[in-house]
Design a protein around this motif. Structure first.
Motif, PDB file in Angstrom:
ATOM      1  N   UNK A 196      -5.702  14.553  32.293  1.00  0.00           N
ATOM      2  CA  UNK A 196      -4.570  14.603  31.376  1.00  0.00           C
ATOM      3  C   UNK A 196      -4.477  13.318  30.552  1.00  0.00           C
ATOM      4  N   UNK A 197      -4.719  12.204  31.229  1.00  0.00           N
ATOM      5  CA  UNK A 197      -4.721  10.923  30.529  1.00  0.00           C
ATOM      6  C   UNK A 197      -5.737  10.936  29.386  1.00  0.00           C
ATOM      7  N   UNK A 198      -6.894  11.493  29.632  1.00  0.00           N
ATOM      8  CA  UNK A 198      -7.936  11.541  28.613  1.00  0.00           C
ATOM      9  C   UNK A 198      -7.504  12.377  27.416  1.00  0.00           C
ATOM     10  N   UNK A 199      -6.893  13.544  27.679  1.00  0.00           N
ATOM     11  CA  UNK A 199      -6.454  14.419  26.586  1.00  0.00           C
ATOM     12  C   UNK A 199      -5.458  13.703  25.685  1.00  0.00           C
ATOM     13  N   UNK A 200      -4.434  13.103  26.294  1.00  0.00           N
ATOM     14  CA  UNK A 200      -3.385  12.478  25.488  1.00  0.00           C
ATOM     15  C   UNK A 200      -3.841  11.146  24.882  1.00  0.00           C
ATOM     16  N   UNK A 201      -4.726  10.444  25.575  1.00  0.00           N
ATOM     17  CA  UNK A 201      -5.257   9.198  25.012  1.00  0.00           C
ATOM     18  C   UNK A 201      -6.082   9.477  23.757  1.00  0.00           C
ATOM     19  N   UNK A 202      -6.873  10.526  23.773  1.00  0.00           N
ATOM     20  CA  UNK A 202      -7.655  10.911  22.601  1.00  0.00           C
ATOM     21  C   UNK A 202      -6.755  11.221  21.406  1.00  0.00           C
ATOM     22  N   UNK A 203      -5.523  11.677  21.716  1.00  0.00           N
ATOM     23  CA  UNK A 203      -4.568  11.991  20.652  1.00  0.00           C
ATOM     24  C   UNK A 203      -3.776  10.765  20.201  1.00  0.00           C
ATOM     25  N   UNK A 204      -4.051   9.606  20.818  1.00  0.00           N
ATOM     26  CA  UNK A 204      -3.402   8.379  20.390  1.00  0.00           C
ATOM     27  C   UNK A 204      -2.155   7.994  21.149  1.00  0.00           C
ATOM     28  N   UNK A 205      -1.867   8.671  22.258  1.00  0.00           N
ATOM     29  CA  UNK A 205      -0.674   8.350  23.037  1.00  0.00           C
ATOM     30  C   UNK A 205      -0.949   7.226  24.027  1.00  0.00           C
ATOM     31  N   UNK A 206       0.105   6.516  24.384  1.00  0.00           N
ATOM     32  CA  UNK A 206       0.048   5.586  25.501  1.00  0.00           C
ATOM     33  C   UNK A 206       0.364   6.384  26.763  1.00  0.00           C
ATOM     34  N   UNK A 207      -0.533   6.346  27.743  1.00  0.00           N
ATOM     35  CA  UNK A 207      -0.386   7.193  28.925  1.00  0.00           C
ATOM     36  C   UNK A 207      -0.190   6.337  30.163  1.00  0.00           C
ATOM     37  N   UNK A 208       0.824   6.709  30.963  1.00  0.00           N
ATOM     38  CA  UNK A 208       1.119   5.999  32.213  1.00  0.00           C
ATOM     39  C   UNK A 208       1.029   6.970  33.378  1.00  0.00           C
ATOM     40  N   UNK A 209       0.408   6.529  34.456  1.00  0.00           N
ATOM     41  CA  UNK A 209       0.361   7.265  35.712  1.00  0.00           C
ATOM     42  C   UNK A 209       1.256   6.542  36.699  1.00  0.00           C
ATOM     43  N   UNK A 210       2.354   7.190  37.109  1.00  0.00           N
ATOM     44  CA  UNK A 210       3.354   6.532  37.944  1.00  0.00           C
ATOM     45  C   UNK A 210       3.819   7.464  39.060  1.00  0.00           C
ATOM     46  N   UNK A 211       4.564   6.882  40.004  1.00  0.00           N
ATOM     47  CA  UNK A 211       5.240   7.665  41.035  1.00  0.00           C
ATOM     48  C   UNK A 211       4.320   8.399  41.978  1.00  0.00           C
ATOM     49  N   UNK A 212       3.119   7.894  42.186  1.00  0.00           N
ATOM     50  CA  UNK A 212       2.203   8.577  43.085  1.00  0.00           C
ATOM     51  C   UNK A 212       2.742   8.557  44.512  1.00  0.00           C
ATOM     52  N   UNK A 213       2.705   9.703  45.160  1.00  0.00           N
ATOM     53  CA  UNK A 213       3.143   9.771  46.558  1.00  0.00           C
ATOM     54  C   UNK A 213       2.127  10.567  47.372  1.00  0.00           C
ATOM     55  N   UNK A 214       1.988  10.229  48.645  1.00  0.00           N
ATOM     56  CA  UNK A 214       0.946  10.856  49.460  1.00  0.00           C
ATOM     57  C   UNK A 214       1.334  12.242  49.941  1.00  0.00           C
ATOM     58  N   UNK A 215       0.333  13.020  50.263  1.00  0.00           N
ATOM     59  CA  UNK A 215       0.582  14.292  50.915  1.00  0.00           C
ATOM     60  C   UNK A 215       0.827  14.097  52.404  1.00  0.00           C
ATOM     61  N   UNK A 216       1.098  15.192  53.084  1.00  0.00           N
ATOM     62  CA  UNK A 216       1.355  15.182  54.533  1.00  0.00           C
ATOM     63  C   UNK A 216       0.306  16.083  55.168  1.00  0.00           C
TER      64      UNK A 216
END
Length: 485
Positions: free
Chosen positions: A379-399
């Motif tokens: 997803x980061x790649x798609x939006x970065x190619x379109x010129x957006x600033x992309x942030x990946x946040x709030x990662x939480x682990x599975x159980x």
């Protein structure tokens, strides 16, 4: 009409009735936290509110049960604030208008808050009970679960003494959740470039409404429509074929809800207005036909409106449209090891513009940490190619499921004894707090149970009355039979 507080078991419903009167949308939880603290203190129980808004209440064992393992019953205090577009409701100030509809309790045009209000109510009912036999009990009521799991992430070690966690956020009676997916937020931000709206254009409001929406983990496999995807499908065709300009977009509202509605103002030269109306109708009918079995209420409308002062620059409109249309959405992979279970998914939850920026928000879920990150970076790649600033946040682990769980074996036996059938075991694609909590309290033996709740995170949310009774009876059975330390 039947009053909510009078439904059986009244121990649970009377507490839920109190919760219905207290506004508690995510990030506006002060009033419900105050209520929870007062509830514990009025019972004379040790009560703590921690730095991030979690409320912890501890109740000693009943006589003769002091040698049992300590159980923490856990739920979250916040609720998802979703309403129909024609419903007047202020989630920060107004109570929920709940009512009985046959075998269900639902709300008038808004989410009900049974997710996770019924679970919280059952925990409080245990605290208030003078008849249930139980070992040491702790109740953990977490803050801001629905918009980031802030309470679970901020919970400190050493505040709780429990050996067993019973999470109350599962939404199918007779199903034990023994694992859950992890998640990560992907947020793409474009700087909004605007131009003065040419007075030679006519303005129209394009509305996508009537979709069911729902929980982006629980309901993602149902193939429901995504209002953002429908909107930009139309916009892409209209822009390319008719030179339609986008003035603004307001699609979706919550990161963990499948977007039910999207609204935007588009501009078109008057001589092409009829062609635009025909194109919108054509694509709208095509989408309705594609989704007829799952989205019979879908409505696509185009209405003339006042000409705005500005519109989005054509270069930005093209990049945004292509990125939103190209971005992965829905189920990406089913699990090989758990047949019928979604392994990895993403929900393009929000696309919204203001004078300064345009923001697109996605929530990625997966049982696989590597697959989760791979999809997020895709997803980061798609939006970065379109010129957006992309942030990946709030990662939480599975159980990860524990096949040697003592409390699971005990509860399976109790369930079969009471109801004459074995419970179903499920690893949920939705994100429960158990993975985060278990990373802090590594000794906890964890399980999640609850009554049947349909359509959480949408105004169609409802909870089945009969299953609340079954869930409560089973919770009492469990507490009375907790293993010895």
């Amino acid at each position: 009409m039947t009053q909510i507080k009078d439904i059986q078991p009244t121990e649970v419903w009377s507490v839920f009735d109190q919760m219905l009167q207290i506004p508690r949308p995510s990030r506006h939880e002060e009033k419900i936290q105050e209520w929870a603290v007062k509830f514990g203190e009025d019972l004379g129980l040790e009560t703590i509110k921690d730095a991030v808004g979690n409320v912890i209440i501890k109740k000693p064992a009943t006589p003769g049960m002091e040698n049992r393992k300590t159980v923490v019953i856990q739920g979250h205090l916040d609720m998802v604030p979703q309403k129909n577009s024609d419903k007047e409701h202020d989630f920060v100030n107004d109570p929920i208008e709940a009512y009985v509809d046959g075998d269900w309790v639902t709300a008038n045009g808004t989410t009900l808050g049974a997710d996770n209000g019924i679970g919280v109510s059952s925990a409080m009912a245990v605290l208030a009970s003078t008849t249930i036999k139980h070992g040491p009990v702790e109740v953990l009521l977490t803050a801001t679960e629905e918009t980031g799991m802030d309470g679970a992430n901020g919970l400190k070690a050493g505040l709780l003494d429990a050996d067993i966690l019973i999470n109350t956020d599962t939404e199918d009676e007779g199903v034990f959740s023994v694992g859950c997916a992890g998640g990560i937020d992907v947020t793409a931000t474009f700087k909004n470039k605007t131009k003065k709206a040419d007075k030679k254009y006519a303005a129209y409001k394009l509305s996508i409404t009537g979709l069911k929406g729902g929980h982006s983990g629980v309901d993602i496999h149902l193939g429901r429509g995504n209002a953002n995807k429908v909107f930009f499908r139309i916009l892409k065709a209209a822009g390319e074929q008719l030179g339609v300009k986008l003035a603004d977009i307001q699609g979706g509202s919550l990161r963990n809800a499948i977007p039910r509605e999207a609204f935007g103002v588009v501009l078109v030269k008057p001589k092409k207005a009829e062609a635009l109306a025909a194109l919108v109708a054509e694509i709208g009918e095509a989408v309705k036909a594609e989704l007829i079995n799952v989205e019979p209420g879908l409505s696509v409308t185009l209405e003339e409106t006042e000409l705005p002062k500005t519109r989005m620059a054509g270069s930005l409109q093209k990049k945004l449209t292509n990125a939103v249309w190209a971005a992965p959405n829905d189920v990406v992979r089913m699990s090989d090891s758990m047949p019928g279970t979604v392994e990895t998914s993403t929900n393009l939850a929000i696309v919204k513009s203001d004078d300064q920026k345009v923001v697109a928000s996605c929530l990625v879920r997966s049982f696989s940490e590597t697959a989760k990150l791979a999809l997020a970076t895709r997803l980061e790649a798609v939006f970065s190619l379109a010129g957006a600033k992309v942030e990946l946040t709030g990662s939480y682990p599975g159980w990860q499921p524990n096949v040697n769980s003592e409390i699971l074996e005990e509860m399976k036996g109790l369930y079969e004894k009471r109801f004459g059938k074995q419970p179903q075991l499920l690893a949920m694609h939705a994100g429960l707090e158990c993975g985060i909590l278990g990373a802090t309290y590594t000794n906890w033996d964890m399980i999640s149970v609850g009554p049947t709740i349909k359509y959480p995170h949408s105004p169609d949310e409802k909870v089945n009355i009969e299953t609340v009774q079954k869930y409560w009876d089973f919770l009492v059975d469990t507490l009375e039979n907790v293993p010895v330390k």
